[in-house]
Each structure stands twice: as structure tokens, then as C-alpha cells.
Motif scaffolding. Structure first.
Motif, mmCIF file in Angstrom:
data_model
loop_
_atom_site.group_PDB
_atom_site.id
_atom_site.type_symbol
_atom_site.label_atom_id
_atom_site.label_comp_id
_atom_site.label_asym_id
_atom_site.label_seq_id
_atom_site.Cartn_x
_atom_site.Cartn_y
_atom_site.Cartn_z
ATOM 1 N N GLY A 198 0.566 -5.128 -9.198
ATOM 2 C CA GLY A 198 1.490 -4.835 -8.569
ATOM 3 C C GLY A 198 1.926 -6.117 -7.683
ATOM 4 N N ILE A 226 2.332 2.748 -2.603
ATOM 5 C CA ILE A 226 3.568 2.683 -3.329
ATOM 6 C C ILE A 226 2.994 2.215 -4.756
ATOM 7 C CG2 ILE A 226 3.841 0.471 -2.619
ATOM 8 C CD1 ILE A 226 6.666 0.376 -2.829
ATOM 9 N N PRO A 227 3.530 2.893 -5.872
ATOM 10 C CA PRO A 227 3.096 2.565 -7.081
ATOM 11 C C PRO A 227 3.655 1.033 -7.571
ATOM 12 C CG PRO A 227 4.156 4.662 -7.233
ATOM 13 C CD PRO A 227 4.500 3.939 -5.769
ATOM 14 N N GLY A 228 2.746 0.433 -8.145
ATOM 15 C CA GLY A 228 2.948 -0.968 -8.172
ATOM 16 C C GLY A 228 3.964 -1.067 -9.333
ATOM 17 N N ASP A 229 4.238 0.115 -10.443
ATOM 18 C CA ASP A 229 4.987 -0.160 -11.436
ATOM 19 C C ASP A 229 6.307 -0.049 -11.030
ATOM 20 O OD1 ASP A 229 3.164 -0.419 -13.297
ATOM 21 O OD2 ASP A 229 3.169 1.769 -14.163
ATOM 22 N N ASP A 230 6.593 0.797 -9.941
ATOM 23 C CA ASP A 230 7.971 1.057 -9.301
ATOM 24 C C ASP A 230 8.279 -0.388 -8.739
ATOM 25 O OD1 ASP A 230 7.978 3.604 -10.170
ATOM 26 O OD2 ASP A 230 7.540 4.592 -8.323
ATOM 27 N N GLU A 286 1.043 -1.143 0.021
ATOM 28 C CA GLU A 286 0.184 -0.028 0.100
ATOM 29 C C GLU A 286 0.993 1.474 -0.087
ATOM 30 O OE1 GLU A 286 -4.225 0.615 1.940
ATOM 31 O OE2 GLU A 286 -2.418 0.967 3.495
ATOM 32 N N HIS A 322 12.557 6.802 -4.666
ATOM 33 C CA HIS A 322 10.958 7.160 -4.709
ATOM 34 C C HIS A 322 10.042 6.339 -3.888
ATOM 35 C CE1 HIS A 322 7.553 8.349 -6.952
ATOM 36 N NE2 HIS A 322 7.226 7.055 -7.239
ATOM 37 N N ILE A 323 10.340 4.994 -3.352
ATOM 38 C CA ILE A 323 9.482 4.258 -2.608
ATOM 39 C C ILE A 323 9.991 4.341 -1.309
ATOM 40 C CG2 ILE A 323 9.255 1.810 -2.028
ATOM 41 C CD1 ILE A 323 10.041 1.158 -4.833
ATOM 42 N N HIS A 326 10.696 2.184 -19.373
ATOM 43 C CA HIS A 326 10.568 3.355 -18.352
ATOM 44 C C HIS A 326 11.907 3.701 -18.032
ATOM 45 C CE1 HIS A 326 6.555 2.226 -17.597
ATOM 46 N NE2 HIS A 326 6.914 0.843 -17.753
ATOM 47 N N ARG A 335 7.534 -3.426 -9.384
ATOM 48 C CA ARG A 335 7.740 -4.211 -10.570
ATOM 49 C C ARG A 335 9.090 -4.144 -11.115
ATOM 50 N NH1 ARG A 335 4.577 -6.699 -14.024
ATOM 51 N NH2 ARG A 335 5.264 -5.620 -15.772
ATOM 52 N N HIS A 357 5.562 -1.175 3.691
ATOM 53 C CA HIS A 357 4.090 -0.684 2.774
ATOM 54 C C HIS A 357 3.430 -2.067 2.972
ATOM 55 C CE1 HIS A 357 5.681 2.713 1.138
ATOM 56 N NE2 HIS A 357 6.854 2.126 1.132
#
Length: 1002
Positions: free
Chosen positions: A453, A309-313, A307, A369-370, A344, A315, A407
């Protein structure tokens, strides 16, 4: 493979309860207690002498197989053999020595493994020696599977049964993989959830009190597309273990998270196990709940996500690790990973294939970022990873996992006390998220359009009794502190209006200390096992050896997960316990003395006068001889006080087992003393007692009376018998045991229509050796119904004729409501004897009219036969209209009512008959009864009267008979709703009315 399978292992303790010991007197040892449990309690007090230390490894595995074919091919490889683990994608230190070769052959690389994947073979890498304990090293295998069948459709969830085929397939795969001799001790399925427990040959005999259950939390909060299956077992007669395999609500939205928490709370509160006997031999009054065990293991697809946290990051960060598994050759998964990373990659060069400084910078960038760090953090300029410890290396897998775990929703909810906060904990997570991968890939996370994610959806939690008690103690302490805080505030301390300098302290128990409350990995890294005091008072120890995923299993979009626990426990040694039991019994026997009250019991040895066998005077106990349905039979015993002190006697609760009913006597036996009971009785006794002075004697009448239809059915089928042992309690003295026995004469009552239709010509009495009704020719309907209805028709006609020949001003009995089925004459002992003879005629297939003596008039005869008919119909196991037939009849009636289309009476009759004729024996029986009712109505309404009065009498008889027989003909439960119940009762009555109205269709 498993050599022998058993579905349930639930023997009770070898020593449970032995009434009969003398009670203690002041100065004597505590084991001489006057109680049914005295011996067991005394043995239990010496438990240290007959328990021995044992150690067992328990492997708990969980896997969401996504209903994919071929997944069962992998079960033996990872769950039993410990294969499919990627050392480079796990930071776990394995206790089992790692070896990358088998017979000199290297472990298959990832690219080749993915390329050869097939649904017909295991997908783990070739030449994998296995990295965690398995095979014979494990004493208890516990496997939890999710989605062994498709649970996404409501149709599957609404099915009233479990499809057995998927569970059989999985069970066969597990048993083929297990070492020889392993025994199945439990299994349970709830649609797609399936749990299996197997024990080693040396462990299985020590397992008892196995109980399984399921809790559905899916559609409407109760259906089984989500929920849990649970199992409870007792190990070594001392240690209670509970296993919970669950599948909680899916989805990444906030509402899904709250539903997951709700699902877990429902499993905790609703799961319940069968009662068991504790270590002192006492049966618990109610079943166990979750939390009563010594050790619990909760596993499955809990579905908690990452939670905030962007799923793409996530991955991209994880795929920077997984891409290195593929080496130079790569493969489809490697190309997908590289393509996605390149898509990306806006700031970094992506040409290198190894974990170069470029990869380290990318990981560092995503980690910032995370998981933002202070400006003094020097991740970007950290030295090469091979010079740092993994915990300090920003490019290491351990650093990546550590950045993601804060997270994790599960840990967040545990910390916030919204779920799994009552003592549950988890081993260190040193492996990649277990969801969601492309099927057939080691490290390619979901490449579909959704690109879900990654998350640690699959988990294994555990809890000890000590953990649960510590949580409860903490809650109690907080509640106490809160109350104290409120009291202080009521005295002005803590009030803002009060000078703050006068406040000694300000403590909020709901927030203070909350940060240090939750630690999901508490005690899991300790070298010494944790000591837990069990409910039985033993000190057990548990230690988590390893907790890991099997990354190189390719057949599902989830990676399987397992944990291995070492449990040190005290187990009962049967030989030592038997020795202690003998010693205690001798000591109790030695404690007896002549100062105790003593009695002598003299039984009535009665000789049968009904053609039965004589009761031998030497036969131990009390024999009632032959007993029939609803025919009381009495015997007498004499209790004489032969001691030097008064004796207070009374029958007390018996030792019961199986389906026996508690109490001082079985339901079919009544006990009556020849004197009033004492006004005051011992506090420990709930039954009446009688005090006999020395030399005094009391006569006790015992009466066997079998009139319960359910009991009659079990006696007819041979599933129970009229045998029991009464316990005559002599307070402060030795108990006496009185065996009672009666020989059941098979009855036509309490049987099914189909069984009666196969009874031989000699009646049920001569068919007692053919309990299943397999011999003889099947008739169109039970002979008993035909004979009873035929007799009533004949006797009603005779009764009317006899009354017409009498010159009497009395009102004829049939002018009363419902005669002859509502008896107008008084009941008497003679009438009871008459009914007994009618039942005997039915059982022996002798003419019913022979049961009547010549002086009995037709009115009394028909009333007796009518009473027997109603009693007989009520006793039928399936009824004249069975539950399946009634469901179809009521459905047809409901559709007719809904259509509001007028149908003729003849059409309605034909519609009902079409349904009934699907069961010819029931249909013919129904015809016999309604035909008889029509004839009785015709006979009683044919008396001289005007047409209007005749029609009124006829309608009244039809209404009364329909009400009376609707209650006994239809054998189906009534709806619980009051309105629906009223409608159903009306329909039952209507079915009878439509066949007796007018001419009844004749």
C-alpha cells in the motif's frame, strides 16, 4: 561543482577568555569582573554592536535509494537543480516561476521519459527547467540518503566498519552537481545511512563547532542497519542547527509501528554532540543533546504507513490520478494501471482515458469507502471539477490527499504523544505518497505480488527552540492542573459521592484539549516568518518556502523529497567584534588603580650543570632545562607583596586548549609553597591561597616530574611539549602569567617495539631528529631489552657469587618471593639516582655497568636493573605481546581448552611461537625475556640444597616470575566480565610458565 572540501569546520570563537583584568568595585561597571571570562562576558554584553542580520536558504533533501545502481545520476537534477516535479500530481504553489519549456522545447512527456530510462543517465524528464530554488540560491545544502548499500542482511549490519565506496560515489556525484566553490562542512555514514552538508562560499567561513554522530537502533537495538546520523553546527557564532537523517523500522504491523516509535525515542535520547563554547566564551561542561539547539530538522525514511485503510483502495484511488500523466500514447506503466483498475472495476465503465465523470464517480466511491461522510454529502452529484475549488472538488488531488492524511500513522502518533510530539511539525503534504513505486515508473505503485500500500514513508520535520519550550510549558501546565485536580478531589470536589451540583468544574488535563493540541502544519502557511529567541538571546526567524516530492525521478522505488527553509539570523561580524573587543579591553585597563594589591614575581634563572645549554637570565618565564623520564627537576620563584594592602595569592586554573588537562598546573608540574595555606579562601576559588602582608615574600618550589607513560610517548613522538603558562591569581588584583618550559630529552621508554628496533647506534637521544624511526637498520629486537636482560643474567650470577664469599648469617635476598624483580632492599635517594643513570645509559646506548660506581654491590645493581626492566616493559606502547598477537594466542589457548586434548609442553610452545613469529621483533623480545628468566631461575635454584627443596624453590620462582611478567608482557585489555577476566589472567600467566618451566624449552 565543489571547489574545496573540508571534513570539519569547528573553530572556536575568536575571543574566548582573557584573565588578568582588575575586578570591579562598587560603583564600577559590570564588565570589570575579576574572572577569566570577564573580557569575553563584557564583549558579549555588547553583542548588539557587532552582529548583523543575515538571511540564508537551507535546502533539506531525503531519499531512500534502495541500494539501486544509477540512482546517483539523478541527485544533481532533483536536489541541486529542482527538477523532476510533477505539477499535476502536486497541489503545491511554487514560489519559483514555472516554465514548461527550455529554449522553446517542451517538457518531455511521461511515456517517453519512462521509455528512455537508463541506469547510466539521469531519469528526470528532458527540458525540465526546475521548479524550486536551487544552485547559487541555496546557502546550505543538507542531504540525507538511506540504503546507499544493502542493509537487509545481518552480515552488513554486523560489520565493524563502514564500507566507504558507496559514500565516495555519492559524494562525488553531489560535488559534481553543486555550483563552483561550495564547501563540504560535514559528512557522516552509518552503514546505509549517509548525510552530507555543503555550504556556499560566503556561508562556509561562518560555520563553526561542527560535530557529527550516529545512533544505531537496528539489530539488538544498537546495530546500524536502522538508526540515524546526526550533525550539529553553529551558524554565524550565534545560531545552533541540528540535522537528523534517519531510517526507522519498516513493516505495517502494530509491532513495527511501536518499534518505529522506539527507534525515534532512542535517537532522541542517545544522540550527543561535542561540547562547544557559548557566546560568552565559556566552554560547556558536557556535550549537547538533541533539544539544546535553536533549530532542528529531522528527515529520512521514517517508514510510517497509512493505517485503518485497505492498501488496494489507496492504490486504485491514487492511480486514478497518476494514469492521467501518460496521455493517449500510454506505455507499460499506463497499461499496468489501466489493467489493475479494470480488474477491480465492477460497477463503472472504464473505457475513457481522461478524468471523466466516470473517474470522478470511481474516486467518489473509493473516497466513501476510505473516508465516510454524512448522508447529506452530495459528492456523487457535484458539478464538474473545473467549476469548483480543488478543496471542494471530490475528484481533485487535494481532496484525495485530505482523505488519506487522517490515516497517516506519523500524524496519529504525534497526536497521541507517542512519537515526535515534543514540538516537531511538518509542512503541508501536497504531494503523492513517496512509497512504493515500480522502479522506472512515474505513477505505477508496487505491481509486484505483495502490492504494498502507498505511504508517506519519507518525511521532513522541523522544530525550533520556541516549539520545544512551548511543549515543555504545556506539559508543566498539565502537571500543575493534574496536581490541583487531585487536591480538589482530596477535599471532596469531584468525588461521585458529593452532590454534583456543588462541583464547579470537572477537568481532566490528560484528555481535555487533546484534540486541539496537535497540528502538524501549524504556522507553516503563515506569510510572516516565525520569530524564535535563540539560546544566545538573538531573535531569529524561520519560514518554510516549499515542501514537495520529485515524482518524475524514476531510479528508486521511493520518490525523493525536499524542503526549503528561509532562515533570518544574526551573525557575528569579525571586524565589528574586534573593534568592540579593543574598546572593552581599554575600559578594563582604565579601571585598574593603585589601591589594588600588587606583587612582584622573581624567577630562578638556573644555569645547567649537566652539559646542557645555559638558561639566559633574560628569558621570560621559568626554564627547567633538560628533563628526562622519571627524573624530577625543581626551580624556585619568589612572590613578594609590593602593594600597600595584603595580597592573597595562589595559582588558579589555567587557560587550556586541545588535549590539555584543566587545573592550576599541568600533570607534569608540582607546586609547593614554603608555608601553610590560608584556612579560609575566597568562595570563588577552589585552589589553596596564601596571604602576604605588605613587604612579605613567599618562596614557591616548582618541580617537573614526567613519569606518566602516555605523556612520555607523546613527548617522544613530538605530539606535545613541556610548555605551559601558569596563572597566579592576585585576588582583587591583576593576574600574573608565568610561562614554564622544559626541554624533553627523548627516552627509550614509552615507545613501540617497532620504533625501538630502528633506533640508531647512538640511542634515542641522538635519534631525536628522526622521530618516526625511518632511518637506520631495523634490528631483530630492541637493543634495550637485550641489554637489560643480559645485564640481569650477569648481575644475578655475580650477586650469588658475592654473597657466597661473605661470611654472613643474614638471609640471602633471593630467598624472598620474586627477587630480584620484587626488591628486598629499601628504596632510597641513592637508588633513585642509580635508576636514573641506568635509564640514561639506555637512552645514550652506553654500557649499563658504567652507570654503577665501584662501591655499589651486585645485589643493589641487579635490583635496580630489574626494576628498570619491569618499568620499561610496562611503558611499551604495544607490549612485548601486542593486542593483535594476544588475540590469536588466546584464541589458540581457548580452542585447546575446549578440545580437552592433551598436548605436550613442547607442542604448546611451538604453537605459541608460530603465532609470535608473525611479528619477529616481538617474538625475539619475548625470547630474550623468557631466556633470562630461565637463567635466573637456574642460578637461584642451583644453591646447595636437597633435590626436593630445590624443586620446590624452582616451582615457586617459576610461579612468581610468571605472575610478575604476565602483567607487563601482554598489552591487551582485560574482559569486563569477572569470570572472563580471571580466565584471561590465567592464560597470560600460563604463556609465561610454559616457556620457563623445566628448562624453558632451551
Amino acid at each position: 561543482m565543489s571547489s574545496s572540501i573540508r571534513s570539519e569546520v569547528s573553530p572556536g570563537p575568536q575571543i574566548r577568555e582573557t584573565p588578568g583584568a582588575f575586578p570591579s568595585t562598587p560603583g564600577e561597571s559590570e564588565f570589570a569582573v575579576s574572572s577569566q571570562h570577564s573580557l569575553s562576558k563584557a564583549v558579549y554584553e555588547r553583542r548588539a554592536e557587532y552582529t548583523v542580520p543575515r538571511k540564508i536558504r537551507i535546502k533539506v533533501g531525503t531519499w531512500n535509494v534502495a541500494a539501486l545502481p544509477g540512482t546517483e545520476k539523478d541527485i544533481g537534477s532533483w536536489f541541486v537543480d529542482g527538477k523532476g516535479i510533477s505539477e499535476s500530481l502536486s497541489t503545491l504553489s511554487f514560489e519559483k516561476e514555472s516554465n514548461s519549456t527550455i529554449d522553446g522545447q517542451d517538457l518531455e512527456d511521461v511515456a517517453h521519459q519512462e521509455a528512455r530510462r537508463s541506469k547510466k543517465k539521469a531519469t528526470v524528464p528532458s527540458n525540465d527547467p526546475g521548479m524550486v530554488p536551487g544552485g547559487h540560491e541555496i546557502g546550505l545544502y543538507v542531504l540525507g540518503l538511506q540504503e546507499i548499500m544493502d542493509v537487509s542482511s545481518a552480515a552488513e549490519a554486523l560489520k565493524p566498519y563502514n564500507d566507504p565506496w558507496p559514500s565516495r560515489r555519492w559524494k562525488r556525484a553531489v560535488e559534481d552537481a553543486l555550483p563552483e566553490g561550495y564547501v563540504k562542512v560535514a559528512e557522516h555514514q552509518l552503514i546505509g545511512l549517509f548525510m552530507l552538508i555543503y555550504a556556499a562560499p560566503s556561508v562556509a567561513p561562518t560555520i563553526s563547532f561542527v560535530s557529527t554522530a550516529s545512533t544505531g537502533t537496528g539489530l539488538m537495538g544498537y546495530l546500524g542497519n536502522k538508526g540515524a546520523v546526526v550533525a550539529r553546527l553553529v551558524l554565524g557564532e550565534t545560531t545552533r542547527l541540528v540535522f537528523i537523517n534517519c531510517h526507522l523500522a519498516a513493516g505495517a504491523e502494530k509491532g513495527n509501528l511501536e518499534r518505529r516509535n522506539w527507534d525515534a525515542s532512542q535517537v532522541s535520547s542517545r544522540a550527543k554532540f561535542d561540547p562547544l563554547y557559548n557566546s560568552a566564551g565559556e566552554r560547556e561542561e558536557s556535550g549537547e543533546n538533541l533539544g539544546d539547539e535553536d533549530f532542528a530538522f529531522w528527515f529520512g525514511d521514517l517508514n510510517y504507513r497509512l493505517e485503518g485503510i485497505p492498501g488496494d483502495d489507496v492504490r486504485r484511488l491514487l492511480m486514478l490520478h497518476t494514469k492521467n500523466e501518460y496521455g493517449q500514447e500510454g506505455g507499460p506503466s499506463k497499461r499496468k494501471i489501466s489493467a489493475e483498475l479494470a480488474l477491480h472495476n465492477k460497477f463503472f465503465d472504464n473505457k475513457s482515458t481522461g478524468d471523466t465523470p466516470n473517474d470522478a464517480h470511481r474516486k467518489n466511491h473509493i473516497l466513501h469507502h476510505i473516508y465516510p461522510r454524512s448522508s447529506t454529502d452530495t459528492l456523487a452529484t457535484s458539478p464538474a471539477s473545473d467549476t469548483l475549488e480543488p478543496s471542494s472538488d471530490p475528484a481533485s488531488l487535494q481532496t484525495t490527499l485530505s482523505s488519506l492524511l487522517p490515516h497517516d500513522q506519523l500524524h496519529q502518533q504525534m497526536r497521541a504523544r507517542k512519537a515526535f510530539s515534543d514540538g516537531w511539525r511538518e509542512g503541508p503534504i501536497n504531494f503523492l505518497p513517496t512509497y512504493k513505486y515500480d522502479v522506472g515508473s512515474v505513477g505505477m505503485f508496487d505491481s509486484s505480488e505483495k502490492k504494498r500500500g502507498p505511504s508517506w514513508c519519507d518525511r521532513i520535520l522541523y522544530r525550533s527552540r520556541r516549539d520545544k519550550l512551548a511543549y515543555e510549558e504545556r506539559l508543566h501546565a498539565e502537571e500543575t492542573a493534574k496536581k490541583r485536580d487531585q487536591e480538589m478531589k482530596s477535599h471532596g470536589i469531584g468525588d461521585p459521592a458529593v452532590n454534583q451540583e456543588e462541583v464547579l468544574f470537572d477537568y481532566d488535563p490528560t484528555t481535555d484539549g487533546a484534540d486541539d493540541y496537535f497540528d502538524a502544519n501549524a504556522n507553516t502557511d503563515a506569510e510572516d516568518p516565525e520569530v524564535v529567541t535563540t539560546a544566545a538571546g538573538f531573535e531569529d526567524k524561520i519560514h518554510l518556502e516549499c515542501y514537495t516530492s520529485h515524482q518524475r525521478v524514476l531510479s528508486s522505488d521511493h520518490k525523493p523529497l525536499d524542503a526549503i527553509f528561509t532562515l533570518h539570523y544574526e551573525a557575528v561580524d569579525p571586524d565589528l567584534k574586534a573593534k568592540v573587543h579593543q574598546e572593552v579591553a581599554r575600559e578594563l585597563d582604565k579601571a585598574e588603580n593603585e589601591s589594588r594589591p600588587a606583587v612582584t614575581v622573581v624567577t630562578d634563572h638556573h644555569q645547567e650543570s649537566e652539559g646542557g645549554a645555559n638558561t639566559s637570565p633574560s628569558l621570560e618565564g621559568l626554564d627547567f632545562g633538560d628533563v628526562r623520564f622519571d627524573s624530577p627537576k625543581s626551580r624556585t620563584i619568589t612572590i613578594a607583596s609590593t602593594g600597600r594592602v595584603p595580597a592573597t595569592v595562589g595559582f588558579t586554573d589555567r587557560i587550556v586548549s586541545g588535549d590539555q588537562v584543566d587545573g592550576d598546573a599541568p600533570p607534569w608540574l608540582r607546586i609547593r609553597f614554603d608555608r601553610p595555606s590560608d584556612k579560609h579562601r575566597p568562595a570563588s576559588e577552589s585552589h589553596d591561597v596564601y596571604t602576604l602582608k605588605p613587604g612579605d615574600a613567599a618562596n614557591v618550589e616548582l618541580t617537573v616530574h614526567v613519569n606518566d607513560v602516555g605523556l612520555v610517548g607523546r613527548l617522544n613522538d613530538g605530539h606535545t611539549s613541556l610548555e605551559d603558562v601558569l596563572v597566579l591569581r592576585i585576588h582583587n588584583g591583576r593576574d600574573h602569567f608565568l610561562p614554564v618550559h622544559a626541554t624533553w630529552l627523548p627516552s627509550s621508554f614509552g615507545r613501540s617495539i617497532g620504533n625501538l628496533a630502528r633506533v640508531s647506534e647512538g640511542g634515542v637521544k641522538k635519534s631525536q631528529d628522526d622521530r618516526e624511526g625511518k632511518q637506520g637498520v631495523k634490528r631483530s629486537a630492541p637493543r634495550e631489552i637485550f641489554r637489560l636482560t643480559e645485564s640481569i643474567e650477569d648481575l644475578v650470577e655475580r650477586a650469588v657469587a658475592e654473597w657466597g664469599m661473605k661470611a654472613s648469617d643474614e638471609q640471602p635476598p633471593w630467598e624472598g618471593v620474586g627477587w630480584p624483580f620484587t626488591t628486598m632492599t629499601e628504596d632510597s635517594k641513592e637508588k633513585q639516582n642509580l635508576k636514573e643513570r641506568i635509564r640514561e645509559a639506555l637512552d645514550e646506548n652506553t654500557p649499563i655497568l658504567d652507570a654503577f660506581s665501584p662501591e655499589i654491590d651486585a645485589i643493589h645493581r641487579v635490583e635496580a636493573v630489574a626494576t628498570i626492566l619491569l618499568s620499561f616493559l610496562s611503558s611499551l606502547q604495544d607490549g612485548v605481546i601486542s593486542e593483535p598477537l594476544w588475540i590469536e594466542v588466546e584464541k589458540a589457548l581457548a580452542e585447546k581448552d575446549k578440545s580437552k586434548t592433551h598436548h605436550s609442553l613442547e607442542d604448546e610452545r611451538m604453537q605459541i611461537l608460530e603465532i609470535l613469529t608473525t611479528s619477529p621483533a616481538h617474538s625475539t623480545s619475548f625470547t630474550f625475556i623468557t631466556f633470562m628468566l630461565v637463567k635466573v631461575i637456574g642460578e637461584l635454584s642451583s644453591q646447595p640444597m636437597d633435590p626436593t627443596a630445590r624443586e620446590r624453590v624452582k616451582k615457586k620462582l617459576e610461579d612468581t616470575f610468571a605472575s610478575t611478567f604476565s602483567d607487563v608482557i601482554v598489552k591487551a585489555p582485560l574482559p569486563p566480565n569477572v569470570k572472563e577476566r580471571r580466565i584471561s589472567l590465567g592464560r597470560r600467566k600460563r604463556v609465561i610458565e610454559m616457556f620457563i618451566e623445566g628448562s624453558g624449552g632451551l
